[in-house]
Design a protein around this motif. Structure first.
Motif, short mmCIF file in Angstrom:
data_model
loop_
_atom_site.label_atom_id
_atom_site.label_comp_id
_atom_site.label_asym_id
_atom_site.label_seq_id
_atom_site.Cartn_x
_atom_site.Cartn_y
_atom_site.Cartn_z
N ASP A 115 0.83 -1.20 0.00
CA ASP A 115 0.00 0.00 0.00
C ASP A 115 0.87 1.25 0.00
OD1 ASP A 115 -2.25 -1.58 0.05
OD2 ASP A 115 -2.41 -1.55 2.24
N ALA A 116 2.05 1.15 0.60
CA ALA A 116 3.03 2.23 0.59
C ALA A 116 4.40 1.61 0.28
CB ALA A 116 3.06 2.96 1.92
N GLU A 117 5.35 2.44 -0.14
CA GLU A 117 6.69 1.97 -0.46
C GLU A 117 7.67 2.42 0.62
OE1 GLU A 117 10.25 2.55 -3.79
OE2 GLU A 117 8.22 3.29 -4.21
N ILE A 118 8.52 1.50 1.04
CA ILE A 118 9.60 1.82 1.96
C ILE A 118 10.92 1.48 1.28
CG2 ILE A 118 10.69 1.30 4.18
CD1 ILE A 118 7.94 0.65 5.28
N LYS A 119 11.83 2.44 1.27
CA LYS A 119 13.13 2.23 0.65
C LYS A 119 14.23 2.51 1.67
CE LYS A 119 16.08 3.51 -3.25
NZ LYS A 119 16.28 4.41 -4.42
N VAL A 120 15.21 1.62 1.73
CA VAL A 120 16.34 1.77 2.65
C VAL A 120 17.63 1.77 1.83
CG1 VAL A 120 17.58 0.79 4.62
CG2 VAL A 120 15.08 0.60 4.49
N ASP A 121 18.50 2.76 2.08
CA ASP A 121 19.81 2.85 1.43
C ASP A 121 20.91 2.70 2.47
OD1 ASP A 121 19.77 3.68 -1.57
OD2 ASP A 121 18.20 4.92 -0.67
N MET A 122 21.90 1.86 2.14
CA MET A 122 23.09 1.71 2.98
C MET A 122 24.30 2.06 2.13
SD MET A 122 21.99 -1.77 4.97
CE MET A 122 21.16 -2.40 3.49
N LEU A 123 25.02 3.07 2.55
CA LEU A 123 26.07 3.69 1.75
C LEU A 123 27.43 3.47 2.39
CD1 LEU A 123 26.26 5.67 -0.75
CD2 LEU A 123 26.23 7.52 0.92
N VAL A 124 28.43 3.06 1.58
CA VAL A 124 29.78 2.82 2.09
C VAL A 124 30.80 3.38 1.13
CG1 VAL A 124 31.49 1.08 2.72
CG2 VAL A 124 29.08 0.71 3.30
N LYS A 130 36.23 8.80 3.38
CA LYS A 130 35.32 7.87 4.08
C LYS A 130 33.93 8.49 4.12
CE LYS A 130 38.59 5.57 7.25
NZ LYS A 130 39.83 6.24 6.78
N HIS A 131 32.93 7.67 3.88
CA HIS A 131 31.55 8.13 3.97
C HIS A 131 30.66 6.91 4.21
CE1 HIS A 131 27.89 10.33 1.97
NE2 HIS A 131 27.79 10.28 3.28
N TYR A 132 29.98 6.90 5.34
CA TYR A 132 29.05 5.83 5.69
C TYR A 132 27.71 6.47 6.02
CZ TYR A 132 33.53 3.49 6.37
OH TYR A 132 34.80 2.99 6.19
N ALA A 133 26.64 5.94 5.45
CA ALA A 133 25.34 6.59 5.66
C ALA A 133 24.21 5.58 5.56
CB ALA A 133 25.14 7.69 4.62
N LEU A 134 23.10 5.96 6.18
CA LEU A 134 21.88 5.17 6.13
C LEU A 134 20.72 6.11 5.80
CD1 LEU A 134 20.35 2.46 6.73
CD2 LEU A 134 20.06 3.32 9.07
N GLY A 135 19.84 5.64 4.93
CA GLY A 135 18.68 6.44 4.57
C GLY A 135 17.42 5.60 4.55
N VAL A 136 16.33 6.18 5.01
CA VAL A 136 15.03 5.50 5.00
C VAL A 136 14.01 6.45 4.40
CG1 VAL A 136 13.24 4.39 6.38
CG2 VAL A 136 15.65 4.19 7.07
N GLU A 137 13.24 5.96 3.42
CA GLU A 137 12.22 6.78 2.77
C GLU A 137 10.88 6.04 2.77
OE1 GLU A 137 11.40 9.10 -1.48
OE2 GLU A 137 13.08 7.69 -1.28
N TYR A 138 9.85 6.79 3.10
CA TYR A 138 8.48 6.25 3.12
C TYR A 138 7.66 7.04 2.10
CZ TYR A 138 3.69 5.41 4.70
OH TYR A 138 2.36 5.10 4.76
N THR A 139 7.00 6.34 1.18
CA THR A 139 6.19 6.98 0.15
C THR A 139 4.80 6.37 0.13
OG1 THR A 139 8.16 7.39 -1.23
CG2 THR A 139 6.02 7.53 -2.31
N ASP A 140 3.81 7.24 0.20
CA ASP A 140 2.41 6.82 0.14
C ASP A 140 1.69 7.77 -0.80
OD1 ASP A 140 -0.10 5.81 0.47
OD2 ASP A 140 -0.27 6.26 2.61
N ASN A 141 1.42 7.29 -2.02
CA ASN A 141 0.80 8.11 -3.05
C ASN A 141 1.61 9.38 -3.30
OD1 ASN A 141 -1.41 6.33 -3.52
ND2 ASN A 141 -2.38 7.08 -1.64
N ASP A 142 1.07 10.57 -3.03
CA ASP A 142 1.75 11.83 -3.35
C ASP A 142 2.74 12.27 -2.27
OD1 ASP A 142 0.21 12.02 -5.67
OD2 ASP A 142 -1.40 13.08 -4.62
N LEU A 143 2.72 11.64 -1.11
CA LEU A 143 3.55 12.07 0.02
C LEU A 143 4.76 11.17 0.20
CD1 LEU A 143 3.95 13.84 2.58
CD2 LEU A 143 2.58 12.15 3.82
N SER A 144 5.93 11.81 0.38
CA SER A 144 7.17 11.08 0.69
C SER A 144 7.85 11.73 1.88
CB SER A 144 8.13 11.08 -0.51
OG SER A 144 7.58 10.38 -1.60
#
Length: 338
Positions: free
Chosen positions: A171-180, A197-211
């Protein structure tokens, strides 16, 4: 000669809409090389800036880029080489200076492998998947000529390393990025921060028009002018995008283990689509920085307007009204994607 060059490119872009009706080439999508999984294209942008309080005027041929991209089976790739600030002329009080930069930079060079519909591994140099603005690397596709300051103050804009992303659909999309990143940049002259050096984590939630999105990370800078070598950042972002309007905002902070280097930098922006060709924009920005032992802060309003005769061609105008610094300015720009 420079003006003639820009005019010729403009005419090419405007006539391409007619050309593409009877040919395979589509403006903005590049040209396929034979039957190979290879497309070549490019883009350019030029702008004029006037700073009211100082009387400084600047004419710049900024981005001149060449693209190669394609996909085959589970693999896809992107190569982008760019001249940055290829030609810059400034004049003030009857005195002018001219600078040219003919170094060809590596902006993006990466390979993707799609394990399945959920997992994608990217390796090479790419835009750091942080916030929303940084994920629009081509000037012509952005809402305004200028970039929000959070895009250059908080995190490395480019990463040379690996990014593993996971997407969950329902019903909604969840995206996770792990960066190294644990190495130097392919081209550390083409990045806002020089890092190894660069380490990062990202989480995105998308439901229709809203992210909604959160990013957090650590990087080590090798820039000798930066006193704080080990830095951390955190950023939250939102985007609400409909057929008629778009609201987008980001707020970030940068710090080391003992104090805040950039306590805050952020913006909130609204865009209204009068038609697909006419798009007014308003953006409010604010920041405070304590880099180099000095506190700097400012808040300002950006009023912009974009005209697109066809989507891959953009004429933009904006006016910035600053609160603290004598930096009220007008920016006019032209950009095209081939």
């Amino acid at each position: 000669m420079k003006i003639v060059f820009i005019i010729l490119l403009l005419l090419h872009s405007l006539l391409a809409a007619e050309y593409e009706e009877s040919n395979d080439y589509v403006l903005g999508e590049g040209m396929q090389v034979g039957s190979m999984p290879l497309y070549v294209g490019g883009y350019l942008s030029a702008d004029y800036t006037n700073i009211e309080d100082t009387g400084l005027n600047q004419l710049r041929a900024d981005d001149i880029a060449f693209l190669a991209y394609g996909s085959a089976d589970k693999f896809s790739y992107m190569a982008e080489l760019e001249f940055k600030e290829f030609y810059v002329k400034q004049w003030i009080n009857g005195t002018s200076t001219t600078q040219k930069n003919t170094k060809l930079h590596i902006e993006r060079l990466y390979l993707d492998y799609n394990f399945n519909e959920n997992f994608v591994l990217r390796g090479g140099k790419f835009n750091s998947p942080i916030g929303y603005w940084n994920m629009i690397p081509i000037n012509v596709l952005r809402d305004t000529s200028s970039n929000p300051l959070v895009n250059s103050m908080i995190y490395p804009k480019y990463t040379t390393g690996l990014d593993l992303s996971y997407s969950s659909y329902g019903d909604a999309e969840i995206k996770v990025d792990m960066l190294v990143q644990n190495n130097k940049d392919f081209d550390d002259d083409y990045n806002n921060l020089k890092v190894d050096k660069h380490y990062a984590l990202g989480v995105e939630y998308t439901d229709n028009d809203l992210s909604l999105k959160y990013n957090g990370g650590y990087f080590h800078t090798v820039d000798p002018l930066v006193s704080d070598k080990n830095l951390y950042y955190s950023l939250i972002a939102l985007k609400y995008d409909t057929d008629k309007y778009k609201i987008m905002g980001e707020l970030g902070t940068q710090f080391d283990k003992s104090h805040s280097v950039v306590p805050y930098s952020g913006y909130i922006e609204g865009l209204y689509r009068i038609t697909p060709k006419h798009l007014p924009t308003i953006r409010f920005e604010s920041y405070e920085s304590k880099s180099f032992g000095q506190t700097q802060k400012d808040s300002f309003l950006v009023l912009g307007y974009t005209y697109r005769p066809v989507y891959p061609v953009a004429f933009k105008a904006e006016y910035q009204m600053h609160q603290e610094d004598a930096q009220n300015k007008t920016i006019l720009s032209f950009s095209v994607l081939f």
